[in-house]
Design an enzyme around this catalytic site. Structure first.
Site, PDB file in Angstrom:
ATOM      1  N   THR A 167      -0.240   9.531  13.348  1.00 25.68           N
ATOM      2  CA  THR A 167      -1.486   9.835  14.048  1.00 25.68           C
ATOM      3  C   THR A 167      -1.423   9.396  15.507  1.00 25.68           C
ATOM      4  OG1 THR A 167      -2.379   7.777  13.132  1.00 25.68           O
ATOM      5  CG2 THR A 167      -2.947   9.815  11.994  1.00 25.68           C
TER       6      THR A 167
ATOM      7  N   TYR B   6     -12.773  12.789   6.663  1.00 23.19           N
ATOM      8  CA  TYR B   6     -13.982  13.614   6.698  1.00 23.19           C
ATOM      9  C   TYR B   6     -14.569  13.871   5.309  1.00 23.19           C
ATOM     10  CZ  TYR B   6     -17.414  17.155   7.864  1.00 23.19           C
ATOM     11  OH  TYR B   6     -18.588  17.838   7.994  1.00 23.19           O
TER      12      TYR B   6
ATOM     13  N   TYR C 279      -1.310   5.533   3.656  1.00 23.71           N
ATOM     14  CA  TYR C 279      -1.836   5.026   4.926  1.00 23.71           C
ATOM     15  C   TYR C 279      -3.348   4.910   4.818  1.00 23.71           C
ATOM     16  CZ  TYR C 279      -2.655   4.761  10.020  1.00 23.71           C
ATOM     17  OH  TYR C 279      -3.047   4.386  11.284  1.00 23.71           O
TER      18      TYR C 279
ATOM     19  N   ARG D 143     -10.745   5.370  10.902  1.00 25.42           N
ATOM     20  CA  ARG D 143     -10.459   6.745  11.319  1.00 25.42           C
ATOM     21  C   ARG D 143     -10.851   7.775  10.262  1.00 25.42           C
ATOM     22  NH1 ARG D 143      -9.264   7.062  16.833  1.00 25.42           N
ATOM     23  NH2 ARG D 143      -7.915   5.315  17.403  1.00 25.42           N
TER      24      ARG D 143
ATOM     25  N   LYS E  29       0.742   1.374   4.416  1.00 29.85           N
ATOM     26  CA  LYS E  29       0.396   0.940   5.771  1.00 29.85           C
ATOM     27  C   LYS E  29      -1.096   0.642   5.722  1.00 29.85           C
ATOM     28  CE  LYS E  29       0.106   2.364  10.615  1.00 29.85           C
ATOM     29  NZ  LYS E  29       0.200   3.494  11.584  1.00 29.85           N
TER      30      LYS E  29
ATOM     31  N   ILE F 241       3.791  -1.305  11.059  1.00 24.88           N
ATOM     32  CA  ILE F 241       4.005  -0.039  11.764  1.00 24.88           C
ATOM     33  C   ILE F 241       3.085  -0.110  12.964  1.00 24.88           C
ATOM     34  CG2 ILE F 241       3.736   2.465  11.723  1.00 24.88           C
ATOM     35  CD1 ILE F 241       4.567   2.438   8.813  1.00 24.88           C
TER      36      ILE F 241
END
Length: 235
Positions: free
Chosen positions: A46, A109, A134, A139, A163, A205
């Site tokens: 991302t 979303y 992840y 986000r 992650k 990461i």
């Protein structure tokens, strides 16, 4: 997968003034990280603004990084989205021969519940590819709870790493304490790198690590070696 340990850098995508990809700067960035201790590279995460790159730009970025890296560092490829079957298809149709694993962000979303998140990653696991979960709720709008991560890690060995970028440190520690053998966690938040690594995580990461690869990789290695005071001097 112990090869993905230490500092992984989620590479940015540099651009020229005309909004084309700046491949010269991308080359310099890859070389800089290789030369300064980064342990592996994450391509089209991302951080690379993959969501706003065209299909052709993505293809060119991947090919360029593979060529420049020339097998010097392990590579991870970002493939994620909120359409589960489409993500599965992308994973199955992508040539992953140059990559150790796929980093796949949880659906954004749609805000699935925990069972929905489980089912999403169950489908991705069915590809047989090595998948990194992840979790970045700031986000995506939805947290992959520790219980869900542990359920997935116990049932699907190819979901071998998470992650984790939850703002709740207790969630990191809960996963690290209860995880099955062969599963691990890396911090997805730069500021949590040191405490997470000291608690038994596999490092980070990182975003900022690409600007300070030597400092970050040294700090993480000191944490692995339990040289706490020296690590905190860098932190």
């Amino acid at each position: 997968m112990s090869i993905l340990k230490g500092v992984g850098v989620a590479l940015v995508t540099p651009f020229n003034e005309d909004l084309s990809v700046d491949f010269e700067s991308l080359t310099k960035l890859v070389e800089y990280n290789i030369e300064n201790g980064t342990n592996y590279l994450v391509v089209l995460g991302t951080t690379a603004e993959a969501a706003t790159l065209s299909s052709e730009e993505k293809k060119q970025v991947v090919e360029h990084i593979i060529k420049v890296n020339n097998k010097r560092l392990p590579l991870v490829l970002g493939i994620g989205g909120n359409n589960t079957l489409e993500v599965k298809q992308q994973i199955e149709e992508t040539d992953l021969s140059d990559f150790e694993a796929v980093l796949s962000v949880s659906p954004y979303y749609n805000k699935p519940n925990q069972e929905g998140l489980y089912q999403h990653y169950k489908v991705l696991a069915s590809t047989g590819k090595n998948i990194i979960i992840y979790n970045v709720p700031s986000r995506t709008g939805q947290n992959v709870e520790a219980e869900t991560t542990l359920r997935l890690s116990n049932e699907f060995p190819n979901l071998f790493l998470i992650k984790e970028a939850s703002p709740n440190m207790l969630q990191y520690f809960d996963i690290l304490r209860k995880k099955p053998e062969g599963f691990n966690l890396v911090s997805g938040d730069d500021e949590y790198t040191l405490p997470v690594t000291l608690a038994g995580g596999n490092g980070v990461i990182s975003v900022i690590g690409q600007g300070y690869p030597k400092e970050f990789s040294t700090m993480v290695q000191l944490a692995f070696d339990k040289k706490v005071d020296e690590a905190y001097e860098i932190h």
